[in-house]
Design an enzyme around this catalytic site. Structure first.
Site, short mmCIF file in Angstrom:
data_model
loop_
_atom_site.label_atom_id
_atom_site.label_comp_id
_atom_site.label_asym_id
_atom_site.label_seq_id
_atom_site.Cartn_x
_atom_site.Cartn_y
_atom_site.Cartn_z
N GLU A 47 -30.85 -35.33 19.83
CA GLU A 47 -29.63 -35.78 19.17
C GLU A 47 -28.46 -35.86 20.13
O GLU A 47 -27.68 -36.81 20.10
CB GLU A 47 -29.29 -34.84 18.01
CG GLU A 47 -30.33 -34.81 16.90
CD GLU A 47 -31.35 -33.70 17.08
OE1 GLU A 47 -31.76 -33.11 16.09
OE2 GLU A 47 -31.75 -33.44 18.26
N CYS A 79 -27.75 -28.56 17.14
CA CYS A 79 -27.62 -30.01 17.07
C CYS A 79 -26.75 -30.42 15.87
O CYS A 79 -26.13 -31.48 15.88
CB CYS A 79 -28.98 -30.67 16.97
SG CYS A 79 -29.95 -30.53 18.49
N THR A 170 -66.69 -25.88 35.34
CA THR A 170 -66.05 -27.17 35.17
C THR A 170 -64.81 -27.35 36.03
O THR A 170 -64.63 -28.36 36.68
CB THR A 170 -65.65 -27.36 33.68
OG1 THR A 170 -66.79 -27.09 32.87
CG2 THR A 170 -65.17 -28.77 33.44
N GLY A 213 -68.23 -27.66 28.26
CA GLY A 213 -69.50 -28.19 27.78
C GLY A 213 -69.82 -27.69 26.38
O GLY A 213 -68.96 -27.13 25.69
N PRO A 214 -71.08 -27.87 25.94
CA PRO A 214 -71.45 -27.53 24.57
C PRO A 214 -71.32 -26.06 24.22
O PRO A 214 -71.02 -25.71 23.09
CB PRO A 214 -72.91 -28.00 24.49
CG PRO A 214 -73.39 -28.06 25.90
CD PRO A 214 -72.20 -28.46 26.70
N LEU A 216 -69.07 -23.79 25.47
CA LEU A 216 -67.66 -23.45 25.27
C LEU A 216 -67.13 -24.11 24.01
O LEU A 216 -66.43 -23.47 23.20
CB LEU A 216 -66.84 -23.90 26.48
CG LEU A 216 -65.35 -23.56 26.44
CD1 LEU A 216 -65.15 -22.05 26.36
CD2 LEU A 216 -64.64 -24.13 27.66
N ALA A 217 -67.45 -25.39 23.80
CA ALA A 217 -67.00 -26.08 22.60
C ALA A 217 -67.57 -25.41 21.35
O ALA A 217 -66.88 -25.27 20.34
CB ALA A 217 -67.41 -27.54 22.65
N GLY A 218 -68.82 -24.98 21.44
CA GLY A 218 -69.44 -24.30 20.31
C GLY A 218 -68.76 -23.00 19.99
O GLY A 218 -68.58 -22.63 18.81
N ALA A 219 -68.35 -22.27 21.02
CA ALA A 219 -67.66 -20.99 20.80
C ALA A 219 -66.32 -21.20 20.12
O ALA A 219 -65.95 -20.46 19.21
CB ALA A 219 -67.47 -20.27 22.13
#
Length: 284
Positions: A47, A79, A170, A213-214, A216-219
């Protein structure tokens, strides 16, 4: 408001832990006379930037802003004070501020006689540059996006994110959060997903990209710490491939889906080259 969103998108990745807000000031006749976006921490808010550009032309005009103007004195003055001093007669904001410390700006302005309209294009704004910050303000934890496939937008998101979380194989850990200098975080054991989330929240990390990877993503999925999944579907038929998620109870297509399967709600599907880009959020 669309111009305000564009302004906020231009500064995404430079304002954390403050929200990337955009603002457009119109003069009394409705002509745009000032456009601004939040500067890095310690600098003026959207603003103030837009009002400085507008100058005296803001008198009797309208301020269109993506987030409710703040009413507290933090690193910078409220603001609401700047808007009142500029003589703005009307304020239109998309999203109310969920941060109790800064909220209440709309009430302050109304009490001073300013016409206030809230909720205008709230869904568009909430799904845009403010998405991660709103999640952080409402939940107290970072917004985690997992790219389930390679995507051209992935590189840009990584560059503008506050942190990149990956497995030890990674990427190395280095850097500090800041404009276009994402904190690099390597997770030694995927079971530490909750600990990583809490540690990042303690460092005011708002927007996180998960590139592991799978496992870490799974966790992260099993811990309920995935907030968005972005996937690219190519018009190709393939044979056996790599596992997408591991450790969540989700079986392969040939098996049965386990009790901990990660349900997704599709937000949108858009064309990406010859394929489809899918944005989805986990079912809570």
């Amino acid at each position: 408001m669309a111009r305000a969103v564009e302004a906020s998108a231009a500064v995404l990745g430079t304002t954390s832990p403050n929200p990337p807000v955009g603002c457009v000031v119109l003069d009394a006749s409705g002509e745009p006379v000032g456009v601004g976006a939040t500067r890095p921490p310690g600098g003026p808010h959207a603003e103030v930037v837009a009002l400085r550009e507008a100058g005296d032309r803001a008198v009797g005009g309208t301020a269109v802003v993506t987030l409710e103007p703040c009413a507290h004195h933090g690193r910078t003055p409220p603001c609401t004070d700047a808007l009142l001093a500029a003589g703005v007669r009307r304020v239109v904001h998309a999203v109310s501020d969920p941060n109790p410390t800064a909220a209440g700006g709309a009430d302050v302005l109304r009490a001073a006689g300013v016409e206030v309209e809230s909720g205008f294009l709230a869904e568009v704004v909430g799904d845009g540059p403010l998405r991660a910050w709103l999640h952080f303000a409402r939940t107290g934890r970072p917004h985690v996006t997992w790219y389930a496939s390679d995507d051209a937008e992935k590189d840009e998101h990584i560059a503008r994110a506050d942190a990149i979380v990956s497995g030890m194989r990674t990427a190395p850990s280095s850097g500090t959060p800041g404009p276009y200098r994402p904190l690099r975080v390597d997770v030694g054991h995927p079971a530490h997903a909750h600990d990583v989330d809490a540690a990042l929240a303690g460092r005011d990390v708002v927007d996180v990209v998960l590139v592991g990877g799978p496992t870490l993503a799974g966790a992260f999925a099993a811990a309920g710490r995935l907030d968005r999944v972005l996937a690219h579907l190519a018009p190709e038929l393939l044979g056996d491939g790599r596992l997408v998620l591991s450790g969540t109870g989700v079986a392969t297509a040939a098996g049965t889906v386990g009790p901990d399967a990660v349900g997704l709600v599709v937000e949108r599907v858009t064309m990406s080259g010859p394929g489809l880009r899918v944005s989805a959020v986990p079912v809570r």
